[in-house]
Design an enzyme around this catalytic site. Structure first.
Site, short mmCIF file in Angstrom:
data_model
loop_
_atom_site.label_atom_id
_atom_site.label_comp_id
_atom_site.label_asym_id
_atom_site.label_seq_id
_atom_site.Cartn_x
_atom_site.Cartn_y
_atom_site.Cartn_z
N THR A 164 0.84 -1.20 0.00
CA THR A 164 0.00 0.00 0.00
C THR A 164 0.88 1.25 0.00
O THR A 164 1.92 1.31 0.66
CB THR A 164 -0.95 0.03 1.20
OG1 THR A 164 -0.19 -0.03 2.42
CG2 THR A 164 -1.88 -1.17 1.16
N SER A 212 -0.96 -6.12 8.39
CA SER A 212 -1.16 -4.78 8.93
C SER A 212 -1.69 -4.89 10.34
O SER A 212 -1.80 -5.98 10.90
CB SER A 212 -2.18 -4.02 8.07
OG SER A 212 -3.45 -4.64 8.19
N ASP A 234 -5.24 -3.38 12.58
CA ASP A 234 -6.68 -3.51 12.32
C ASP A 234 -7.22 -2.44 11.38
O ASP A 234 -8.29 -2.59 10.79
CB ASP A 234 -7.45 -3.47 13.64
CG ASP A 234 -7.11 -4.66 14.53
OD1 ASP A 234 -7.17 -5.79 14.03
OD2 ASP A 234 -6.77 -4.45 15.71
N GLY A 279 0.70 -4.91 13.17
CA GLY A 279 0.34 -3.59 13.68
C GLY A 279 0.43 -3.53 15.19
O GLY A 279 1.08 -4.36 15.83
N SER A 280 -0.24 -2.53 15.75
CA SER A 280 -0.19 -2.33 17.21
C SER A 280 -1.25 -3.16 17.94
O SER A 280 -0.97 -3.75 18.97
CB SER A 280 -0.39 -0.85 17.54
OG SER A 280 0.60 -0.05 16.93
N GLY A 328 -10.85 1.50 15.81
CA GLY A 328 -9.58 2.18 15.98
C GLY A 328 -9.36 3.35 15.04
O GLY A 328 -8.30 3.98 15.08
#
Length: 517
Positions: A190, A215, A217, A247-248, A484
């Site tokens: 991306t 990734s 969310d 991701g986080s 999120g």
């Protein structure tokens, strides 16, 4: 051999194991199991084998490949790739009783015949049987089996994910697993926010077996809303979605793994391998979503949660600490507990009723419209009557310190927000904490027990299953979050869409007990 055993064994032959090239073993295959044993006259060494890997479940095999021997021109190998519960390696495993999920491989060597081509033909037959057994165990829907078996998965990698490590994580820990499983894919990196959403709005659905997102969310939310913006969204929803945790928060794959009752791997590297194996051998599982209307007129779709008050503040304002990874939420939570904010307004909701007639997946046809997906929502500018005599709607007045509405158990890898929720329950869970004189203490207790969901046992945390909701803030500024992602602040409403989505996951094994809290 007993008659029942004979019926359960499809093929058997003699192979050599990698580390015992001079001793033949009898290998038997059935559609559920692979067994390895010494001939009956080797009873002494047979007992040693019985304590190791005599029986291998097909569910623990994610791939197998035929290989030519580098030295002997007539030998052929069958390399079987496993992901199963095993003791830790090294000295730790000597003393530990705890089993962990690990990748391993079993190399079976075939040299029974006099030339390579003949040996290869036998091994290729074994490879076909095992690969086909793995595929059949996935129990895929008919539309995928008949039209998607040879299609690739479309994989989006967010290069900013995982503190900028997402692409490296995929290259180092995922590609090898997928090669061993012969899982085919096409990767797109991306380039900007909204890239994946725009891309999926124009793809030819027939070209792809599913969509995988490397990734956090946010990209999942983006892709789901891109698919729902298509004219043929009814067909687009049939594409199963997989998640590689880069991701986080990584809530989507966390909920998928929780549902399978596998242990959730602690490190990012092991977690992404776990997800890669699940995706390579996935079953199609339904998951709930929610249709959400926000104050600027947009209609959006949520797969996870709607946040207001402190939980939204922590989620939104922790973005400045994204370089800290998952720790960013902790840093912002401490700040917010020290200086809590009170949110004024009210929440309208419809209690969950299993007999309600909310639309389900089986009712969706190519002619179904977005407006027909819900049963209870009215335009946001229209008031909702809450008289219990004439309507199902109820009202809770503020002020509030914390409000969360979720359709899943976990809202991040380390946060359980609804202990009773799974992937597709048919309801949302509303929880809230009122603002009172004990607000700091209550919020501190909440944030320190979110990892296992025990905060839900506190008297000051009120929660209930609901079908639909409307949040109406009295304040003019604040944070409102969907999955999120920040949205316009103001009135917001939503309703559950049971089992409307498809994801790449694994069902729990029948003989397996839950090992996650």
């Amino acid at each position: 051999m007993a008659e029942s055993e004979s019926r359960s064994i499809d093929i058997q032959d003699t192979f050599f194991l990698q580390d015992q090239s001079s001793k033949p073993y009898i290998v038997k295959f059935s559609t559920t199991m692979l067994s390895i044993s010494l001939p009956n006259n080797d009873n002494q060494e047979r007992s040693v084998l019985d304590n190791n890997t005599q029986l291998i479940s097909i569910d623990d095999i994610y791939g197998c490949l035929c290989m030519k021997d580098n030295k002997d021109p007539i030998k052929c190998h069958l390399n079987i790739y496993l992901y199963s519960l095993r003791k830790p390696k090294g000295i730790i495993g000597t003393f530990s009783k705890k089993l962990t999920l690990q990748r391993s491989q079993l190399l079976l060597t075939y040299a029974k015949l006099n030339d390579y081509e003949s040996n290869l033909a036998v091994v290729t037959r074994w490879n076909y049987y095992i690969a086909n057994a793995i595929y059949l165990r996935r129990n895929l829907p008919l539309d995928i089996v008949t039209t998607k078996r040879d299609k690739r998965a479309l994989v989006f990698v967010n290069p900013a994910g995982g503190a900028g490590k997402a692409y490296r994580l995929v290259m180092e820990y995922v590609i090898g697993v997928w090669s061993e499983a012969e899982f085919t894919y096409h990767i797109i990196i991306t380039e900007r926010a909204g890239h994946a959403r725009d891309y999926v709005q124009s793809i030819q659905l027939a070209d792809w077996s599913g969509i995988v997102l490397a990734s956090g969310d946010g990209l999942i939310y983006e892709v789901i809303n891109g698919l729902m913006n298509r004219d043929d969204w009814q067909e687009a929803l049939k594409l199963p979605i997989g998640h590689l945790p880069c991701g986080s928060g990584n809530a989507f794959i966390t909920n998928i793994v929780r549902y399978s009752q596998q242990p959730i791997m602690k490190t990012m590297e092991k977690f992404i391998v776990q997800a890669a194996v699940i995706i390579a051998t996935y079953n199609v599982l339904p998951f709930d979503m929610a249709v959400v209307d926000i104050c600027d007129g947009q209609r959006l779709f949520s797969f996870l949660c709607i946040e207001w008050a402190i939980v939204a503040d922590v989620d939104c304002d922790s973005e400045q600490y994204r370089f800290l990874g998952e720790a960013r939420f902790t840093v912002e939570a401490i700040k917010r507990v020290i200086q809590p904010r009170t949110y004024n307004g009210y929440i309208d909701y419809i209690p969950y009723d299993a007999a309600d007639d909310t639309v389900n997946t089986n009712q969706i046809t190519p002619n179904t419209t977005i407006a027909q997906l819900h049963r209870h929502l009215v335009p946001l500018n229209e008031s909702i009557p809450t008289d219990s005599i004439v309507t199902k709607w109820r009202r809770i007045n503020g002020p509030f310190a914390h409000v969360l509405i979720t359709s899943k158990a976990s809202i991040s890898k380390d946060t359980i927000a609804s202990t009773k929720s799974t992937l597709s329950d048919g309801y949302l869970t509303l929880q809230y904490i009122r603002a009172d004189s004990s607000i700091r203490m209550n919020l501190a207790k909440t944030f320190t027990t979110m990892s296992d969901g025990k905060y839900l046992d506190y008297d000051f945390v009120e929660w209930m299953p609901i079908r639909a909701f409307r949040i109406v803030p009295s304040d003019t500024s604040g944070n409102m979050m969907i999955d999120g992602e920040k949205v316009s602040y103001g009135p917001i409403q939503g309703e559950i869409l049971p089992s409307i989505g498809r994801c790449m996951g694994k069902p729990p094994k029948l003989d397996q007990v839950s090992i996650n809290p």
